[in-house]
Scaffold this motif. Structure first.
Motif, PDB file in Angstrom:
ATOM      1  N   THR A  52       7.909   4.401   0.977  1.00 48.10           N
ATOM      2  CA  THR A  52       8.312   5.701   0.424  1.00 48.10           C
ATOM      3  C   THR A  52       9.295   5.439  -0.713  1.00 48.10           C
ATOM      4  OG1 THR A  52       8.167   6.556   2.658  1.00 48.10           O
ATOM      5  CG2 THR A  52       9.180   7.998   1.032  1.00 48.10           C
ATOM      6  N   TYR A  89       7.258  -5.464   3.928  1.00 51.06           N
ATOM      7  CA  TYR A  89       5.863  -5.184   4.244  1.00 51.06           C
ATOM      8  C   TYR A  89       5.247  -6.505   4.684  1.00 51.06           C
ATOM      9  CZ  TYR A  89       0.871  -4.612   3.401  1.00 51.06           C
ATOM     10  OH  TYR A  89      -0.482  -4.623   3.534  1.00 51.06           O
ATOM     11  N   PRO A  97       0.830  -1.210   0.000  1.00 54.86           N
ATOM     12  CA  PRO A  97       0.000   0.000   0.000  1.00 54.86           C
ATOM     13  C   PRO A  97       0.860   1.254   0.000  1.00 54.86           C
ATOM     14  CG  PRO A  97      -0.724  -1.566   1.683  1.00 54.86           C
ATOM     15  CD  PRO A  97       0.541  -2.120   1.115  1.00 54.86           C
ATOM     16  N   LYS A  98       0.413   2.240  -0.726  1.00 54.73           N
ATOM     17  CA  LYS A  98       1.194   3.483  -0.923  1.00 54.73           C
ATOM     18  C   LYS A  98       1.603   4.155   0.388  1.00 54.73           C
ATOM     19  CE  LYS A  98       1.544   4.291  -5.449  1.00 54.73           C
ATOM     20  NZ  LYS A  98       2.249   3.043  -5.628  1.00 54.73           N
ATOM     21  N   ASP A  99       0.735   4.022   1.417  1.00 48.65           N
ATOM     22  CA  ASP A  99       1.076   4.701   2.672  1.00 48.65           C
ATOM     23  C   ASP A  99       2.038   3.877   3.535  1.00 48.65           C
ATOM     24  OD1 ASP A  99      -0.765   2.723   3.155  1.00 48.65           O
ATOM     25  OD2 ASP A  99      -1.806   3.798   4.747  1.00 48.65           O
ATOM     26  N   ARG A 100       2.497   2.733   3.007  1.00 49.68           N
ATOM     27  CA  ARG A 100       3.427   1.899   3.782  1.00 49.68           C
ATOM     28  C   ARG A 100       4.822   1.871   3.161  1.00 49.68           C
ATOM     29  NH1 ARG A 100       0.616  -1.768   6.990  1.00 49.68           N
ATOM     30  NH2 ARG A 100       2.657  -2.458   7.699  1.00 49.68           N
TER      31      ARG A 100
END
Ligand code: FAD
Ligand code: PHB
Length: 420
Positions: A175, A278, A170-173
């Motif tokens: 950078t 992740y 997921p994009k929020d996990r």
């Protein structure tokens, strides 16, 4: 299908990890999107650092690399019509590099996988990881009309920059940091004698150029080109003229040209994603980071990821097997090193260094972690693997030359009787 480690991507990272884990008895499956021929058709890296070469040896696939690879102790930087030598060996306290193509590395890894009966599934389409944050992540892929499911303990994303692994986070996990350069490298492979025994990196106002090689009869050259160019814009003649114009006169005069046997443009980017984990997915190699090929580092950084992942997985499994009472197969009599329940910490390295005296017997030396020997019997849940701890540092190791194992079943049984 069930496996311990599901590896996405059958490039050098995925194959190397697969081979190393297999040698430690850790089950794994590699899913590769393309055919073997396609993977072997990609011409990329040419320079391997000694850390990579060492890992290839550990993976038991280095014979050809050690025989045919060229050791280089330095390289040249050309500028303003002259070339300066960089004494790699002298400046690094003795390090050199091996010139051996990534294509050959991959070929040797495939041969290693074949020899051990490793599972590499080619043409695996639409590979998708699922439930990555759970204890039992799983993968699916399509082969023809069939969707196949693979349950794993861990998923390793070795599927390069464009692969599916990183995109499943997921994009929020995660950078990402990226710089895309407005130029690429046009590379040509030709069956010609290399212009220099050592690599030449050339700086020139018309753009960068590199003279590299694969062997004394196979040359690899690059010129920097705008990203808007395509391979069709570059006839062989145009390529050779451009290369000559960027090299010192003395080098250009010695250049032997010939028909190109491969010609491609590689876009250049710097990229890094963090963290590289992740849930139970780990990224490795180009899936997590890319450096422009100027530094000849990408494959070497990938090997460093594999080194740490491999050791982490090997360190992790004895405990897991212990908890699950797993039953590795034992097909031959063996010498046993017992590391009893009081032993802590468990072995960090699954290597017998220095060789255990038991090796002289010619029998495999096994280590049983977490088991106890009482009355000549090995009792209790144990990890039993074809490897051993550094026996000198494990105060609780017993045996030497040790009891000979006799299994009461053809394969694993929890009770072994010493045959002494
Ligand atoms: P890759 O080689 O990209 O392999 C990934 C694999 O995953 C591929 O086989 C791909 O088909 C497969 N895949 C992709 N998507 C999926 C999917 N969805 N499902 C299943 N499989 C998938 N490095 C050096 O150290 N030294 C050098 O001299 C050097 N020279 C270079 C020269 C050039 C021109 C280039 C472009 C690179 C060079 N590099 C060099 C970098 C090096 O080639 C890469 O770092 C290296 O290939 C990384 O290996 P990898 O296995 O991580 O990724
Ligand atoms: C290559 O031989 O392909 C090669 C060598 C050195 C580099 C990049 C590529 O820095």
């Amino acid at each position: 299908m069930k496996t311990q480690v599901g590896i996405i991507g059958g490039g050098p990272s995925g194959l190397l990890l697969s081979q190393l884990l297999h040698l430690q008895g850790i089950d794994n499956v590699v899913l590769e999107k393309h055919s073997r021929e396609y993977v072997l058709g990609r011409i990329r890296a040419g320079v391997l650092e000694h850390g990579f070469a060492k890992l290839m040896r550990e993976a038991q696939v280095a014979d050809r690399m050690d025989r045919e690879g060229e050791i280089h102790d330095g390289f040249y930087i050309a500028h303003d019509g002259v070339k300066d030598r960089v004494d790699l060996k002298g400046l690094t306290g003795g390090n050199s590099v091996v010139v051996y193509g990534q294509t050959e590395v991959t070929r040797d890894l495939y041969a290693g996988r074949d020899k051990l009966g490793g599972i590499v599934i080619h043409n695996a389409e639409d590979v998708q990881p699922h439930d990555l944050e759970s204890d039992r992540p799983w993968l699916t892929y399509r082969q023809g009309d069939e969707i196949v499911r693979i349950d794993c303990d861990y998923v390793i994303g070795c599927d390069g920059f464009h692969g599916v692994s990183r995109k499943s986070i997921p994009k929020d996990r995660i950078t990402e940091f990226e710089r895309v350069y407005p130029f690429g490298w046009l590379g040509v492979l030709s069956r010609t004698k290399p212009v220099s025994p050592e690599l030449i990196y050339a700086r020139h106002e018309r753009g960068f150029a590199l003279c590299s090689l694969r062997s004394q009869v196979l040359s690899r050259y690059y010129v920097q080109v705008p990203l808007t160019d395509s391979v069709e814009d570059w006839s062989d003649d145009r390529f050779w003229d451009e290369l000559r114009s960027r090299l010192p006169a003395e080098v250009a005069g010695a250049l032997v040209t010939g028909e190109s046997i491969e010609k491609s443009i590689a876009p250049l980017r710097s990229f890094v994603a963090e963290p590289m984990r992740y849930g139970n997915l780990f990224l490795a190699g180009d899936a997590a980071h890319i450096v422009p090929p100027t530094g000849a580092r990408g494959l070497n950084s990938a090997a460093s990821d594999i080194y740490y992942l491999y050791h982490a997985l090997v360190d992790h499994w004895p405990r897991r097997l212990l908890a699950q009472g797993a039953r590795p197969r034992l097909e031959r009599p063996a010498l046993l090193v017992v590391d009893d329940l009081a032993a802590a910490p468990f072995p960090r390295r699954q290597r017998l260094r220095p060789p255990h005296p038991g090796h002289r017997s010619g029998l495999p030396v096994l280590v049983a972690v977490g088991a106890q020997v009482a009355g000549g019997e090995l009792r209790g849940p144990a990890f039993l693997g074809p490897c051993a701890v550094d026996w000198r540092r494990q105060a609780t190791c017993r045996l030497s030359p040790g009891p000979r194992l006799k299994s009461t079943e053809p394969h694993w049984t929890r009770t072994f009787r010493a045959a002494t």
